[in-house]
Design a protein around this motif. Structure first.
Motif, short mmCIF file in Angstrom:
data_model
loop_
_atom_site.label_atom_id
_atom_site.label_comp_id
_atom_site.label_asym_id
_atom_site.label_seq_id
_atom_site.Cartn_x
_atom_site.Cartn_y
_atom_site.Cartn_z
N TRP A 64 -0.58 -25.23 -30.62
CA TRP A 64 0.85 -25.33 -30.78
C TRP A 64 0.99 -26.54 -31.10
O TRP A 64 2.21 -27.40 -31.08
N PRO A 76 7.68 -28.26 -21.61
CA PRO A 76 6.46 -29.48 -20.88
C PRO A 76 4.75 -28.71 -21.83
O PRO A 76 5.08 -27.83 -22.16
N ARG A 77 3.96 -30.04 -21.99
CA ARG A 77 2.69 -29.49 -22.55
C ARG A 77 1.56 -28.46 -22.41
O ARG A 77 0.95 -27.56 -22.87
N ASP A 78 1.74 -28.79 -20.81
CA ASP A 78 0.66 -27.86 -20.34
C ASP A 78 2.01 -26.37 -20.05
O ASP A 78 0.86 -25.52 -19.72
N LEU A 79 2.89 -26.41 -20.83
CA LEU A 79 3.37 -24.76 -20.67
C LEU A 79 2.71 -24.06 -22.01
O LEU A 79 2.13 -23.44 -22.51
N ARG A 81 0.41 -24.70 -24.01
CA ARG A 81 -1.11 -24.72 -24.80
C ARG A 81 -1.77 -22.84 -23.82
O ARG A 81 -2.43 -22.69 -24.74
N PRO A 143 -10.12 -22.37 -22.51
CA PRO A 143 -9.99 -22.86 -21.13
C PRO A 143 -8.58 -21.60 -21.16
O PRO A 143 -8.37 -20.69 -20.20
N PHE B 48 -2.61 -36.86 -26.12
CA PHE B 48 -1.91 -35.72 -26.57
C PHE B 48 -1.69 -34.93 -25.36
O PHE B 48 -1.06 -33.88 -25.70
N TYR B 49 -2.78 -34.42 -24.92
CA TYR B 49 -2.88 -32.67 -24.25
C TYR B 49 -3.23 -33.19 -22.95
O TYR B 49 -2.26 -32.06 -21.88
N ALA B 51 -0.64 -33.48 -19.66
CA ALA B 51 1.09 -32.65 -19.34
C ALA B 51 1.95 -33.34 -18.60
O ALA B 51 2.23 -33.05 -19.95
N LYS B 53 3.34 -37.40 -19.89
CA LYS B 53 3.20 -37.96 -20.18
C LYS B 53 2.57 -39.73 -19.92
O LYS B 53 3.13 -39.79 -19.33
N THR B 77 -7.05 -29.92 -18.81
CA THR B 77 -6.45 -31.06 -20.22
C THR B 77 -8.04 -31.17 -20.68
O THR B 77 -8.22 -31.64 -21.70
#
Lengths: 423, 123
Positions: A64, A76-79, A81, A143, B48-49, B51, B53, B77
């Motif tokens: 992504w 959101p980034r955690d979504l 991934r 993960p 970057f990773y 959740a 920022k 993360t």
């Protein structure tokens, strides 16, 4: 007490013919194709040259962080991934749906708001995931590998992200999946178990998701994007793949009216059956599909002559289209009914698991806006279609009653009856 | 140490979409072996990773900033960060050791030790 009426009260699109409702409606009216030439594996000469492409999205990168999508969406980034490419498409379609349906956060997370999804998983992500485990001898297991790859990836991710607390399920009956999801969502509402259900279908569109169908010679080898997908035509030679996402909100009519939501159509009834014939091929006689159509009509208390338009499953395969034509003869022509019939896959390509959601959403637009999509690319109808009403151009008049057909591997057949909304 | 052509290949395969500063620092480290560039890459990948920022770049934060409590760095993360660092620098990090890292300073020092150790053994 009678069962509540069920309506379509919100739509969202990421399709080869448009990434928003207005563009999709224009494409349908003007029969604009979303199919383009592609080079799935640069440096090779694959026999399959065209696909229904998504414009404004680039998900070619392995993960992504390298993907891009149209402006206006922030996730959101955690979504992301945990997402496959079609997870991204589905997020965009669902964001449109929520805005279109005017759904508030409280309504979205209410105990009686559910979510049904249709997805075949992500072959590309699965390949990367498993290769990584193999290459590291088990030392490196991403993960989010499982939840981003397997067939439930849409319902896992979307239900958690949006905080859905009602019924959540995934449907995996191949190309009948999304239509089946709509049918069961309708039942959940009519039975009083849910007040509304978001129904979301999605598919990747890449080498790994489309090209494997060439193994059974199901894909068109016609290199001309304007001519490759030609349902019911004598010269058809297979389907053209596509991916994307479509999202619909099914809701109790009273609840939708109470919220001031837009009402596109009523989902009056549905039916399903199986061919009991072959894992991949349709029963040539179309018996199973005819039974599903008859069950849908009976469920809706509608006679064949009341149907004005049929959005056919017809994918442009020689066997499948002929089977559906025979089924249509059985249910309609033989009894003197001649509804307009077209397959919008001529424009979009075949969206596999999500095709039923996409095409039901098209029907909802046709019902609300008052037009009937024509049968594009149909120059020389297969003789088996003799007597079927296949208008080549879009009709300026809208249907009052629509039948939507879908069929999938294993012989699953699912049909929906939709009606123009009349309070 | 990774050589420049390998680094270029990894940039194209693995760092698509990452901030330019991470990419340029990675290439600079491959060229010179300067460990300050390694620090930039490690913190850039972690940032970057994340959740959520962070308000300011991790590079500008105190070394005592806590990974979990202050940055919200969860196990997913950390695994994403570790896999990327392992891929970029051809190293293997031990899970048990990683769970004992509490701060940005400890993370930086741990990665420096591993990358230097790998470089020395490769030499």
């Amino acid at each position: 007490m009678s069962a509540p009426r069920v309506v379509v009260s919100g739509l969202g699109f990421v399709t080869s013919i448009g990434n928003d409702q207005r563009t999709v409606a224009t494409s349908l009216r003007e029969l604009r194709s979303g199919i383009e030439r592609v080079d799935f594996l640069p440096g090779t000469d694959l026999p399959v040259k065209v696909v229904g492409t998504l414009k404004g999205f680039d998900t070619a990168a392995a993960q992504w962080p390298g993907w891009t999508w149209p402006e206006g969406y922030t996730f959101p980034r955690d979504l992301l991934r945990g997402m496959a490419p079609h997870g991204l498409y589905a997020l965009c379609a669902t964001e449109q749906l929520i805005a279109d349906a005017k759904l508030t956060a409280n309504e979205l997370t209410a105990d009686d708001t559910g979510m049904f999804c249709a997805s075949a998983g992500s072959p590309r992500m699965l390949r990367q995931f498993v290769n990584q485990i193999h290459d590291s001898c088990g030392a490196r297991i991403p993960p989010m590998g499982v939840v981003s790859t397997i067939a439930g990836t849409l319902n896992f991710n979307l239900a958690a992200h949006y905080g859905v607390r009602g019924a959540v399920a995934g449907f995996v009956s191949a190309c009948a999946s999304a239509t089946q999801a709509l049918g069961y969502a309708c039942d959940e509402i009519k039975l009083g178990r849910q007040r509304r259900v978001l129904v979301i279908g999605g598919e990747d569109v890449n080498f790994e998701s489309i090209f494997p169908f060439h193994g059974m010679r199901a894909l068109s080898r016609n290199p001309d994007p304007a001519r490759a997908s030609r349902p019911f035509d004598r010269a058809r030679d297979g389907f053209v793949g596509t991916g994307g996402s479509a999202a619909l909100l099914l809701e109790e009519a009273e609840a939708a009216q109470g919220r001031g939501a837009p009402i596109y159509a009523e989902l009056v009834g549905w039916g399903q059956s199986a061919d009991g014939y072959n894992v991949a091929n349709s029963d040539p006689d179309g018996r199973g599909l005819a039974v599903a159509m008859q069950r849908a009509l009976a469920s809706a208390h509608v006679a064949p002559a009341e149907i004005d338009y049929i959005n056919a499953h017809a994918t442009s395969t020689p066997v499948g289209d002929a089977s559906e034509a025979r089924a249509l003869h059985t249910v309609f022509t033989s009894g003197g009914a001649h509804p307009a019939i077209s397959s919008t896959k001529a424009l979009t390509g075949h969206g596999l698991s999500f095709s039923g959601a996409m095409e039901t959403a098209f029907c909802a637009l046709a019902l609300r806006d008052g037009f009937t999509p024509g049968a594009a690319n149909l120059d020389d109808p297969d003789p088996v279609c003799e007597g079927l009403n296949l208008p080549r151009a879009t009709l300026p008049t809208g249907p009052r009653m629509v039948l939507k057909n879908s069929s999938g591997f294993g012989g699953s057949n699912v049909c929906l009856v939709l009606r123009r909304w009349e309070n | 140490m990774i050589n420049a052509p390998v680094a270029q290949k990894r940039v194209q395969e693995s760092l698509v979409g990452f901030p330019p500063r991470v990419t340029s620092s990675y290439l600079a480290f491959a060229e010179s072996g300067d460990l300050t560039n390694l620090d930039v890459v490690v913190l850039g990948v972690l940032q970057f990773y994340l959740a959520k920022k962070p308000a300011v770049p991790l590079e500008e934060m105190a070394g005592t900033t806590r990974l979990v409590e202050d940055l919200g760095c969860d196990s997913l993360t950390m695994m994403d960060t570790v896999f990327m660092v392992e891929t970029l620098f051809d190293i293997k990090l031990d899970d048990t050791e990683l769970t004992q890292l509490g701060t940005l300073d400890e993370l930086r020092a741990h990665l420096r030790r591993h990358v230097q150790g790998h470089t020395a053994s490769a030499a």
